[in-house]
Write a protein that holds these residues in place. Structure first.
Motif: not given
Length: 558
Positions: A195-200, A260-264, A114-115, A182-191
């Motif tokens: 990943l958990n919400l997509r139908p595929d 998730t626990e490593n994002v921050a 992402k960076l 910090e912007m990358t943290r947000m992008a990773v969290q969104f991804e």
């Protein structure tokens, strides 16, 4: 009606508001030549005077198709492939990825992806990089996998010097500012949420079947009170995660996506400590397609030789050289799948199962027979330049989808690495038919080790060859193929060599590799309502039997 007749009369007469001449009947008049009035007497078969002679692509023997490789003094390999055209694809591939994060926080490779192409020593922002590429009609991209990180640019060949300089700066001189992290943290969290919400479910199942042993978790958005019932939804539905799959706690079994626990926890210092060990010249390949080899080598010497990286010049001291250890196991994620897809025609509630067995690495001789076997089953996956595909004459189509209307999906995938491989079958069905679905999968695995029909084999080999050659018509695909092969083997097998290996696969080769695979323990990933999922021991027993049937179970109460 009168208006229509009047308009037709005016058209035939050529008068009135139409402003056209009368229609003339008789032989049509043609211009003598279509070259214009400047050259009225020159036929189209002759070149026009004063026009430069066109330059066409020529083939002067097989050497024009050879991949040239040069190793610089610092260990960096430069590989190029000739291809006619105005544009080129150039990039740097690095022997780096999530499999090397055993001694680090998991998720570093995900962050670096992402960076990529952010601010560097020469460029103040990502916008400045994109504006520089636009001057040469260029685009950029970065992708990471479990064992490779790839920075790539496609641009006009005339801008090769600028492109290599930019790539060198992006890879070796990133600023990694606090704002960018910090912007990358947000992008990773969104991804991760996506990943958990997509139908595929295929990306999540692939991650699960590779992953490490984890503890049980509760979904943070759902209350952990109430019984463990995944069909009810709402506040009482809990999510249970139990992972103990193919490569437990080692190499390609480590998290590909940042937990998730490593994002921050990941910051500039953590990234630099990883880059210092794995972003070294001896672990890199500068690959180019559509460029002159000597020009690419000169650019590499100019911008990648003797460069001081942003993290210092300290030598790598902590390289992970572990070999993948296949363990087998099961990964279960119970989840309410009844409302995955909303809309007028929602996807029905399904349970998704992926069963895999260890195959071989792409460095072994058996890799090509495994690729043919995978094509016979109906899948694609990571075979050099080949992508996923499915044929209507494949086994999963004929034996599964055609015969069992309630099966929503059935396909196979082949994941191959430098020291191991995994052949998987992914299927989806109604939660009440999970047991029947698993038994169908195990039966198909058993049939792999049986008799191989000659017509079926030839069809699979032809389809695999066709897919390979079709994908290698694309310049970016050629680039990735060149870079990955040179990174792993320091050379490249050309398409005609691969086609020869495919043609030489015999029925006994397919039966041999399938029988060898069936002797190993399975890896299982399951997602959805798992109430009727057979136990891991029962799946293992079915794969060890002659017919692939699951052991019979008896229930006193239903």
């Amino acid at each position: 009606m009168a208006a229509v007749v009047l308009a037709a009369t005016r058209l035939l007469r050529g008068s009135g508001s139409w402003g056209c001449s009368r229609l003339r009947f008789g032989p049509p008049a043609y211009r003598r030549f279509s070259s214009g009035g400047a050259y009225p007497n020159i036929p189209l078969s002759s070149p026009l005077p004063g026009v430069p002679k066109p330059v066409f692509a020529t083939v002067d023997g097989q050497e024009k198709f050879e991949t040239k490789v040069t190793t610089l003094d610092n260990g960096l390999r430069v590989a190029s492939q000739n291809k006619f055209g105005q544009f080129c694809t150039v990039g740097i591939l690095i022997n780096s990825g999530s499999r090397y994060e055993a001694k680090y926080l998991s998720g570093i490779a995900h962050f670096l992806e992402k960076l990529a192409f952010s601010s560097t020593a020469r460029f103040d922002s990502k916008d400045e990089i994109l504006l520089t590429l636009e001057k040469h009609g260029g685009i950029c991209d970065c992708q990471t996998s479990r064992d490779t990180t790839m920075y790539a640019v496609s641009a006009d060949s005339k801008g090769l010097d600028t492109v290599v300089a930019l790539l060198a700066d992006v890879v070796l001189q990133p600023r990694l500012t606090d704002e960018e992290v910090e912007m990358t943290r947000m992008a990773v969290q969104f991804e991760l949420e996506d990943l958990n919400l997509r139908p595929d479910p295929e990306p999540l199942l692939t991650e699960m079947i590779h992953e490490v042993k984890c503890q049980t978790r509760e979904c943070p958005r759902i209350s952990n009170s109430g019984p463990r019932d995944t069909r009810g939804g709402g506040e009482g539905a809990s999510v249970m995660l139990s992972l103990q799959a193919a490569y437990r706690e080692n190499t390609v079994g480590l998290h590909r996506f940042c937990p998730t626990e490593n994002v921050a926890k990941i910051n500039r210092e953590v990234l630099h400590s990883y880059l210092r060990n794995y972003y070294t010249p001896d672990r890199m390949v500068l690959a180019g397609v559509g460029v002159e080899h000597e020009h690419l080598v000169d650019c590499a010497r100019k911008y990648l030789l003797g460069v001081q990286p942003a993290w210092g010049s300290a030598e790598a001291v902590d390289i992970d050289r572990s070999v993948a250890q296949y363990t087998g196991g099961i990964a279960k994620l119970e989840r309410d799948m009844s409302n995955v897809s909303l809309g007028p025609t929602p996807i029905p509630e399904l349970t998704h199962i992926m069963v895999g067995l260890e195959s071989c690495s792409f460095l072994e001789e058996d890799f090509i027979p495994f690729a043919v076997l995978n094509m016979m089953m109906g899948g694609g996956g990571s075979f050099s330049a080949g992508g996923p595909g499915k044929g209507m004459f494949s086994r999963l189509y004929l034996n599964v989808l055609n015969r069992h209307h309630w099966m929503y999906n059935a396909t196979s995938y082949h994941h191959s690495y430098e020291d191991t491989g995994l052949l998987c079958i992914h299927a989806s069905a109604d939660p009440r038919q999970v047991r029947e679905m698993v038994e169908i999968i195990t039966k198909e695995f058993i049939l792999m080790g049986g008799t191989v029909d000659t017509v079926e084999l030839e069809r699979a080999k032809t389809q695999l060859t066709s897919m390979l050659m079709m994908n290698l018509e694309s310049r970016p695909v050629i680039f990735e193929d060149v870079g990955r092969q040179v990174l792993a083997t320091r050379s490249r097998k050309l398409p005609h060599e691969l086609c020869t290996l495919i043609r030489n696969v015999k029925p006994e080769d397919v039966k041999r590799v399938a029988s060898k695979m069936l002797r190993g323990k399975p890896a299982v990933a399951a997602l959805g309502d798992l109430t009727d999922l057979p136990t891991y021991e029962h799946i293992q027993t079915a794969l060890s039997s002659k017919d692939g049937r699951l052991p019979r179970t008896y229930r006193l109460f239903r």
